[in-house]
Design a protein around this motif. Structure first.
Motif, PDB file in Angstrom:
ATOM      1  N   GLY A 121     -91.753  18.464 -48.309  1.00  9.83           N
ATOM      2  CA  GLY A 121     -92.552  17.291 -48.004  1.00  9.83           C
ATOM      3  C   GLY A 121     -92.859  17.177 -46.529  1.00  9.83           C
ATOM      4  N   LEU A 122     -93.507  16.074 -46.192  1.00  9.28           N
ATOM      5  CA  LEU A 122     -93.907  15.779 -44.817  1.00  9.28           C
ATOM      6  C   LEU A 122     -93.326  14.434 -44.413  1.00  9.28           C
ATOM      7  N   MET A 123     -92.791  14.381 -43.220  1.00  8.70           N
ATOM      8  CA  MET A 123     -92.271  13.145 -42.659  1.00  8.70           C
ATOM      9  C   MET A 123     -93.057  12.869 -41.378  1.00  8.70           C
ATOM     10  N   SER A 124     -93.599  11.664 -41.253  1.00  6.51           N
ATOM     11  CA  SER A 124     -94.334  11.277 -40.051  1.00  6.51           C
ATOM     12  C   SER A 124     -93.567  10.170 -39.356  1.00  6.51           C
ATOM     13  N   ILE A 125     -93.251  10.388 -38.073  1.00  8.11           N
ATOM     14  CA  ILE A 125     -92.471   9.425 -37.299  1.00  8.11           C
ATOM     15  C   ILE A 125     -93.295   8.974 -36.108  1.00  8.11           C
ATOM     16  N   GLY A 126     -93.287   7.672 -35.873  1.00  7.86           N
ATOM     17  CA  GLY A 126     -93.995   7.112 -34.723  1.00  7.86           C
ATOM     18  C   GLY A 126     -93.225   5.941 -34.145  1.00  7.86           C
ATOM     19  N   LEU A 127     -93.734   5.446 -33.036  1.00 11.67           N
ATOM     20  CA  LEU A 127     -93.117   4.287 -32.394  1.00 11.67           C
ATOM     21  C   LEU A 127     -93.649   3.012 -33.028  1.00 11.67           C
ATOM     22  N   VAL A 128     -92.721   2.141 -33.440  1.00 13.30           N
ATOM     23  CA  VAL A 128     -93.073   0.888 -34.091  1.00 13.30           C
ATOM     24  C   VAL A 128     -92.197  -0.216 -33.505  1.00 13.30           C
ATOM     25  N   ASP A 129     -92.816  -1.194 -32.869  1.00 11.78           N
ATOM     26  CA  ASP A 129     -92.080  -2.350 -32.324  1.00 11.78           C
ATOM     27  C   ASP A 129     -90.877  -1.942 -31.472  1.00 11.78           C
ATOM     28  N   GLY A 130     -91.052  -1.004 -30.569  1.00 18.61           N
ATOM     29  CA  GLY A 130     -89.998  -0.606 -29.651  1.00 18.61           C
ATOM     30  C   GLY A 130     -88.974   0.352 -30.231  1.00 18.61           C
ATOM     31  N   VAL A 155     -92.331   9.052 -45.403  1.00 18.73           N
ATOM     32  CA  VAL A 155     -91.908  10.323 -45.973  1.00 18.73           C
ATOM     33  C   VAL A 155     -92.783  10.558 -47.197  1.00 18.73           C
ATOM     34  N   THR A 156     -93.379  11.748 -47.278  1.00 23.74           N
ATOM     35  CA  THR A 156     -94.231  12.080 -48.418  1.00 23.74           C
ATOM     36  C   THR A 156     -93.709  13.355 -49.073  1.00 23.74           C
ATOM     37  N   PRO A 157     -92.845  13.197 -50.095  1.00 22.10           N
ATOM     38  CA  PRO A 157     -92.409  14.383 -50.841  1.00 22.10           C
ATOM     39  C   PRO A 157     -93.601  15.009 -51.564  1.00 22.10           C
ATOM     40  N   ALA A 158     -93.568  16.309 -51.775  1.00 22.36           N
ATOM     41  CA  ALA A 158     -94.690  17.015 -52.396  1.00 22.36           C
ATOM     42  C   ALA A 158     -94.987  16.517 -53.802  1.00 22.36           C
ATOM     43  N   ARG A 159     -93.992  16.014 -54.512  1.00 23.62           N
ATOM     44  CA  ARG A 159     -94.178  15.639 -55.914  1.00 23.62           C
ATOM     45  C   ARG A 159     -94.308  14.145 -56.166  1.00 23.62           C
ATOM     46  N   THR A 160     -94.219  13.322 -55.124  1.00 25.04           N
ATOM     47  CA  THR A 160     -94.296  11.874 -55.337  1.00 25.04           C
ATOM     48  C   THR A 160     -95.162  11.227 -54.267  1.00 25.04           C
TER      49      THR A 160
END
Length: 156
Positions: A64-73, A79-84
Motif C-alpha cells: 500500500g501507500l502511506m501519505s504523511i503531511g503536517l497537520v496542525d503542528g 494509509v491506502t492498502p492495495a485491496r481496500t
C-alpha cells in the motif's frame, strides 16, 4: 506447425503455473531498519511525503501507500492498502527513532510501533490490530524534490 507447438506449450504452462505457485511455501518478509547511527547534526527526521509499505499477513504480502503531511503542528495523513479504501492516519508520534502511529477503524485503532532507519527514510515494526493480532511491516519513503515545511516540535 511452430504456432501449434507454441500454443500447446503456452497452454501447458498456464495449467501448470497455478499448481506450482500453490506448492510454494509461504515466506515472511524481513523487517530490518538497521542499527546504524543517525546522521550528524541531530536534526529530526522528516516524515513528510509518500511511503510505500509492505505488511506480512501470515505469509501473504499486503502492499500500500502511506501519505504523511503536517497537520496542525504535528503529523497526520492517510494509509491506502492495495485491496481496500484509504483510512485516516490520525496519530503519529516520533521520539528519537521510535515511531508510533494509529489508524482509525470502526472496530478500534490499528497501531504501528516501530523504528526509523538511521537516514529516516525507512520504518520497520509491528502492526497490532484491535483483536490483538500482530504483523510485521516495513515502509520505504519515496524520493521527492518537494521542500516541506519546518518540522513540528519534538517531545522532550
Amino acid at each position: 506447425m511452430k504456432m501449434k507447438c507454441l500454443m500447446t506449450l503456452a497452454l501447458a504452462a498456464a495449467f501448470a503455473a497455478p499448481s506450482a505457485l500453490a506448492a510454494q511455501p509461504a515466506t515472511s518478509i524481513t523487517v530490518d531498519c538497521g542499527a546504524g547511527a543517525a546522521p550528524a547534526g541531530g536534526e529530526a527526521p522528516n516524515l513528510h511525503g509518500d511511503w510505500d509499505f509492505l505488511m506480512d499477513v501470515d505469509g501473504t504480502p499486503s502492499f500500500g501507500l502511506m501519505s504523511i503531511g503536517l497537520v496542525d503542528g504535528g503529523y497526520g495523513g492517510s494509509v491506502t492498502p492495495a485491496r481496500t479504501a484509504p483510512v485516516v492516519l490520525r496519530l503519529i508520534t516520533l521520539s528519537g527513532r521510535s515511531i508510533r502511529m494509529a489508524v482509525a477503524s470502526r472496530e478500534g485503532d490499528v497501531l504501528f510501533d516501530g523504528r526509523l532507519s538511521a537516514g529516516g527514510d525507512r520504518m520497520c515494526g509491528t502492526v497490532t490490530y484491535h483483536g490483538g493480532r500482530t504483523f510485521a511491516m516495513v515502509a520505504q519513503k519515496r524520493p521527492s524534490t518537494y521542500g516541506s515545511q519546518p518540522q513540528p516540535p519534538r517531545a522532550p
